[in-house]
Design an enzyme around this catalytic site. Structure first.
Site, PDB file in Angstrom:
ATOM      1  N   TYR A  55       0.849  -1.198   0.000  1.00  0.00           N
ATOM      2  CA  TYR A  55       0.000   0.000   0.000  1.00  0.00           C
ATOM      3  C   TYR A  55       0.879   1.239   0.000  1.00  0.00           C
ATOM      4  CZ  TYR A  55      -4.950  -0.986   0.241  1.00  0.00           C
ATOM      5  OH  TYR A  55      -6.220  -1.308  -0.092  1.00  0.00           O
ATOM      6  N   GLU A  57      -0.638   4.782  -0.345  1.00  0.00           N
ATOM      7  CA  GLU A  57      -1.501   5.958  -0.545  1.00  0.00           C
ATOM      8  C   GLU A  57      -0.686   7.231  -0.372  1.00  0.00           C
ATOM      9  OE1 GLU A  57      -5.034   5.635   1.875  1.00  0.00           O
ATOM     10  OE2 GLU A  57      -5.587   3.768   0.876  1.00  0.00           O
ATOM     11  N   ASP A 201      -7.959  14.040 -24.613  1.00  0.00           N
ATOM     12  CA  ASP A 201      -7.924  12.614 -24.250  1.00  0.00           C
ATOM     13  C   ASP A 201      -7.248  11.871 -25.406  1.00  0.00           C
ATOM     14  OD1 ASP A 201      -8.441   9.930 -23.897  1.00  0.00           O
ATOM     15  OD2 ASP A 201     -10.489  10.218 -23.173  1.00  0.00           O
ATOM     16  N   THR A 227      -4.796   6.421 -21.611  1.00  0.00           N
ATOM     17  CA  THR A 227      -4.552   5.087 -21.091  1.00  0.00           C
ATOM     18  C   THR A 227      -3.151   4.700 -21.550  1.00  0.00           C
ATOM     19  OG1 THR A 227      -5.668   4.222 -23.046  1.00  0.00           O
ATOM     20  CG2 THR A 227      -6.939   4.285 -21.007  1.00  0.00           C
ATOM     21  N   LYS A 230      -3.002   1.055 -25.090  1.00  0.00           N
ATOM     22  CA  LYS A 230      -3.469   0.990 -26.479  1.00  0.00           C
ATOM     23  C   LYS A 230      -2.254   1.123 -27.403  1.00  0.00           C
ATOM     24  CE  LYS A 230      -8.158   2.495 -25.366  1.00  0.00           C
ATOM     25  NZ  LYS A 230      -8.291   3.261 -24.128  1.00  0.00           N
ATOM     26  N   ARG A 236      -2.367  -2.263 -18.751  1.00  0.00           N
ATOM     27  CA  ARG A 236      -3.638  -1.549 -18.580  1.00  0.00           C
ATOM     28  C   ARG A 236      -3.447  -0.502 -17.489  1.00  0.00           C
ATOM     29  NH1 ARG A 236      -7.000  -4.426 -21.701  1.00  0.00           N
ATOM     30  NH2 ARG A 236      -8.563  -2.805 -21.493  1.00  0.00           N
TER      31      ARG A 236
HETATM   32  N1  DSN Z   1     -12.925   0.925 -24.630  1.00  0.00           N
HETATM   33  C1  DSN Z   1     -11.996   1.745 -25.329  1.00  0.00           C
HETATM   34  C2  DSN Z   1     -12.022   1.526 -26.803  1.00  0.00           C
HETATM   35  O1  DSN Z   1     -12.196   0.383 -27.187  1.00  0.00           O
HETATM   36  O2  DSN Z   1     -11.836   2.439 -27.570  1.00  0.00           O
HETATM   37  C3  DSN Z   1     -12.147   3.170 -24.991  1.00  0.00           C
HETATM   38  O3  DSN Z   1     -11.965   3.318 -23.645  1.00  0.00           O
END
Ligand code: DSN
Length: 420
Positions: A55, A57, A201, A227, A230, A236
């Protein structure tokens, strides 16, 4: 899997079996969902490290728990690498996922009831950009924007008109299904003209930006969220980048505002991914993603399919099925393609007459097939597999034959080498 594989096999063979089956599926399928990728073995090893056991925090140097020396080192390293990679003034690497990152930005900069201007989900935005089934649509006054009916591209004059009419406190630019570039300097001008914050974003295009093949939003945005799994090809997770003047507000919104303990094992894995993304090979990879997307789009068009906006500038394309098969929905098409070992997702197209669970389109992306080494020549085969499957969608034996051909094709591009 990792160094614990033999122990895991001893303790829980069922989980090993499920994961092994998915590894086989990942090897034998053409994975074309643009928001997915194969994280490297190094990333996955960091994720399964002992850093998961602590932990922590708070933030480096200011924790609510003792024993955080190495947590501080891990998080500081991830922050320093992210700052260097994107040229950001301040970075928070704690958000567990993209939705939490966006939620934290709203929590930091807005009051409930404030107006946000975001891209509608049905035109390619994300749930957290103000969709009415999401917290963002429940707690804020949302004005949605879409693409122009004719060009299927964002029309900046329309964005300006909406901004002037509704005076949003925050403008969100970014998408999950928009195949064209954003000109961030124009968005900055619109935000400035109405005194709005500009949130960008970049979840989908973060890798392209880090690789220098998409315009960079960082100089123009107050806050940038992304994120990390991707096109960026990490674990993730998510992060928030912002100008220094918002650093305290953003940090307090993430913790203690929304989250408790950060997941230091995934933060370590993010640090690994940022290191990988700063290497020259990553730039080559990102450029190849875009070249592959353009080649795939061109061949799909040759096969008689219409693509939204006529093509792509980035890693993804939206295929309008109605142009070729009026009665075929995106949902049915994605299922038929899965029968042949081709994994895409159903997606609404702008001004879609079908509902989000059915859709008239499919979304196709090249990050994963590029990771496994495919280039422009292979895109011709991938597009032809898609076309042949959809043309023969009612013929199970033909789909089975295509499935075998997809298997053989995928065998030439083993993911095991990449995964170590
Ligand atoms: N779920 C994602 C996507 O597939 O684009 C976006 O967060």
């Amino acid at each position: 899997m990792n160094t614990l594989e033999s122990k895991l096999g001893e303790v829980d063979p069922q989980i090993v079996e499920i994961a092994s089956k998915d590894l086989t599926r990942q090897q034998n399928s053409l994975m074309l969902i643009p928001s997915e990728n194969y994280a490297s073995r190094a990333v996955m090893e960091a994720q399964s490290s002992v850093l998961a056991n602590k932990y922590a925090e708070g933030y480096p140097g200011e924790r609510y728990y003792n024993g955080c020396k190495f947590m501080d080192e891990t998080e500081s390293l991830a922050i320093a690498r992210a700052k260097a990679l994107f040229g950001a003034e301040h970075v928070n690497v704690q958000p567990h996922a993209g939705s939490q990152a966006n939620m934290a930005v709203y929590h930091a900069l807005l009051e409930p009831g404030d107006t946000i201007l975001g891209m509608s989900l049905s035109h390619g935005g994300h749930l957290t950009h103000g969709d009415n089934v999401n917290f963002s649509g429940c707690y804020y006054n949302v004005v949605g924007y879409g693409v122009d009916a004719k060009t299927e591209r964002i029309d900046m004059e329309e964005i300006e008109r909406l901004a002037v009419e509704h005076r949003p406190k925050l403008i969100v630019v970014g998408a999950t299904a928009y195949p064209r570039h954003f000109d961030f300097s124009e968005w900055r001008q619109v935000a400035d003209s109405v005194g709005a914050y500009l949130l960008t974003d970049i979840a989908h295009i973060a890798g392209l930006i880090a690789g220098g093949v998409h315009p960079d939003p960082v100089p123009y945005s107050d806050v940038v969220t992304t994120t990390t799994h991707k096109t960026l090809r990490g674990p993730r997770g998510a992060m928030i980048m912002c100008k220094s003047e918002y650093a305290d507000k953003i940090d307090r919104a993430v913790f203690p505002g929304l989250q408790g303990g950060p997941f230091l094992h995934t933060i370590a894995a993010r640090a690994v991914a940022f290191k990988e993304a700063s290497e020259p090979a990553f730039k080559i990879y990102q450029a190849q993603i875009v070249k592959n997307a353009k080649a795939l789009a061109a061949r799909l068009i040759e096969n008689g399919f219409r693509l939204v906006s006529g093509g792509t500038d980035n890693h993804l394309m939206l295929m309008d099925l109605t142009s070729k098969y009026e009665k075929l929905s995106g949902r049915q098409a994605a299922d038929h393609l899965e029968d042949a070992g081709i994994i895409v997702n159903k997606n609404t197209i702008p001004f879609d007459k079908r509902k989000p669970r059915t859709t008239s389109g499919i979304r196709i992306g090249t990050p994963m097939i590029t990771t496994r080494g495919m280039k422009e020549d292979e895109m011709i085969q991938v597009a032809d597999f898609i076309a042949e499957t959809l043309e023969n969608r009612q013929k199970a034996s033909i789909k089975r034959r295509i499935r075998e051909k997809v298997n053989e094709f995928c065998a030439q591009f083993p993911i095991y080498e990449y995964l170590g």
